[in-house]
Design an enzyme around this catalytic site. Structure first.
Site, PDB file in Angstrom:
ATOM      1  N   GLY A 176      -2.970 -14.472  -3.901  1.00  0.00           N
ATOM      2  CA  GLY A 176      -2.158 -13.330  -3.486  1.00  0.00           C
ATOM      3  C   GLY A 176      -0.861 -13.283  -4.266  1.00  0.00           C
ATOM      4  O   GLY A 176      -0.038 -12.388  -4.065  1.00  0.00           O
TER       5      GLY A 176
ATOM      6  N   HIS B  87       0.819  -1.210   0.000  1.00  0.00           N
ATOM      7  CA  HIS B  87       0.000   0.000   0.000  1.00  0.00           C
ATOM      8  C   HIS B  87       0.856   1.264   0.000  1.00  0.00           C
ATOM      9  O   HIS B  87       0.532   2.242   0.665  1.00  0.00           O
ATOM     10  CB  HIS B  87      -0.986  -0.014   1.182  1.00  0.00           C
ATOM     11  CG  HIS B  87      -2.078  -1.027   0.974  1.00  0.00           C
ATOM     12  ND1 HIS B  87      -3.157  -0.804   0.148  1.00  0.00           N
ATOM     13  CD2 HIS B  87      -2.212  -2.300   1.434  1.00  0.00           C
ATOM     14  CE1 HIS B  87      -3.938  -1.880   0.132  1.00  0.00           C
ATOM     15  NE2 HIS B  87      -3.382  -2.813   0.893  1.00  0.00           N
TER      16      HIS B  87
ATOM     17  N   ASP C 153       2.492  -4.923  -9.153  1.00  0.00           N
ATOM     18  CA  ASP C 153       2.355  -6.317  -9.575  1.00  0.00           C
ATOM     19  C   ASP C 153       2.761  -6.492 -11.033  1.00  0.00           C
ATOM     20  O   ASP C 153       3.484  -7.428 -11.394  1.00  0.00           O
ATOM     21  CB  ASP C 153       0.909  -6.785  -9.389  1.00  0.00           C
ATOM     22  CG  ASP C 153       0.433  -6.589  -7.960  1.00  0.00           C
ATOM     23  OD1 ASP C 153       1.286  -6.396  -7.080  1.00  0.00           O
ATOM     24  OD2 ASP C 153      -0.789  -6.623  -7.737  1.00  0.00           O
TER      25      ASP C 153
END
Ligand code: GLA
Length: 335
Positions: A104, A19, A148
């Site tokens: 994940g 985050h 990602d």
């Protein structure tokens, strides 16, 4: 001429720095050996794909319709990329993947990056990642960051990637051979679209409006924020950014115990200040870090379920995937 290709993109695990990507902070993920491959032939104006992980095949007419309306759901990622690229030439083939969906390990980014290559994207690593992220946002509506896709596109074998999410610069950091990295599923399935991800991002943006870029904000300015929620969110981004820089240094100098401590601190900050952990994840992190030979553990990725990443010494066996730092996405043209 019909072009035959094999496009492969790996999943990723984030070692530390969650985050912070969408606020321009530093992150330290690595591509893993689990990957998604699209093998096919480019021709015509349709995408026709089967998947070894999904029962329903995808038939998609180009130019692509609204990705969020595409069925089956996994096809939305392909449609998102097609729409983002304005693709008119399709392909027919198969998707095979060893990235467990919902784990994940970012199966969605692996699929998106592989799809961008399959459609013929030929830009730089950063361009491939930016395109893949934009496709994913079209597919899901979740305003995810760039980590990602950049980890999948830019992976380097044997290395974690210190990524500056403001400039998209990647600095590979060698992972010492004695570092064993495990990804342990919590059993709690996570869907980003259902989560409070967008709310967390909005809170960070609101704090940043008041005090400037959060990764480098002064702790004094953060403590003076009057809204306690904005204060906690901002504090996480600021302290996590510093932990990432320290963790990259620790990895470079082989100080794995120090790295593990930073992972544990990261989890606490994600749980207390950012509030993206769950009691299942907290219990798992506690259980793992109380085992001999486990140097650190933390939730990885968005949180709200999903996986924990753990750093262990050789000889320790955990219930999950032992992952190795791997090369990034690639396309091979077949004769
Ligand atoms: C998800 C997003 C990433 C990042 C992480 C949290 O994986 O796709 O961009 O924001 O959550 O670090």
């Amino acid at each position: 001429m019909n072009v035959k290709f094999r496009a492969t993109a790996p999943g990723r695990v984030n070692l530390i720095g969650d985050h912070v990507d969408y606020m321009g902070g530093p992150v330290l993920p690595m591509a893993v050996q689990l990957s998604t491959t699209i093998t096919g032939t480019r021709f015509g104006s349709e995408v026709s794909l089967t998947s070894d992980q999904e029962s329903e095949p995808l038939q998609l007419q180009l130019p692509s319709a609204e990705p969020k309306d595409v069925s089956p759901v996994w096809g939305r990622y392909i449609a998102g990329i097609a729409q983002e690229m304005g693709a008119t030439i399709g392909f027919s083939g198969t998707v095979s993947s060893t990235v467990p969906p919902g784990s994940g390990l970012s199966s969605s980014s692996a699929l998106s990056v592989a799809a961008a290559l399959a459609f013929g994207s030929a830009g730089s690593i950063a361009e491939l990642a930016v395109l893949s992220r934009a496709g994913e946002v079209r597919a899901t509506g979740v305003p995810c960051g760039i980590m990602d896709q950049l980890a999948s596109a830019g992976g380097v074998a044997g290395h974690a990637l210190l990524i500056d999410c403001a400039s998209l610069a990647i600095d590979p950091v060698a992972v010492p051979p004695e570092a064993r990295i495990w990804v342990v599923p919590s059993g709690q399935q996570r869907r980003l679209g259902d989560s409070e991800y967008s709310q967390r991002r909005a809170a960070c943006e609101a704090a940043s409006e008041l005090i400037g870029p959060l990764p480098d904000a002064s702790l004094e300015a953060i403590e003076e924020l009057s809204d306690p929620i904005l204060r906690r969110r901002a504090r996480h981004v600021r302290t996590e950014s510093e932990r990432v820089r320290r963790a990259a240094e620790a990895l470079r100098s082989g100080e794995l115990a120090e790295f593990g401590q930073l992972m544990i601190q990261s989890h606490r900050s994600l749980a207390d200040d950012f509030e993206v952990s769950t009691s299942v994840l907290d219990t798992l992190v506690n259980d793992l870090t109380s085992q001999p030979g486990v140097l650190g553990a933390r939730l990885t990725g968005a949180g709200f379920g999903g996986c924990v990443v753990a750093l262990a010494q050789p000889g320790v066996e955990l219930r999950g995937w032992l992952v190795t730092p791997s090369a990034g996405a690639d396309i091979e043209l077949l004769a």
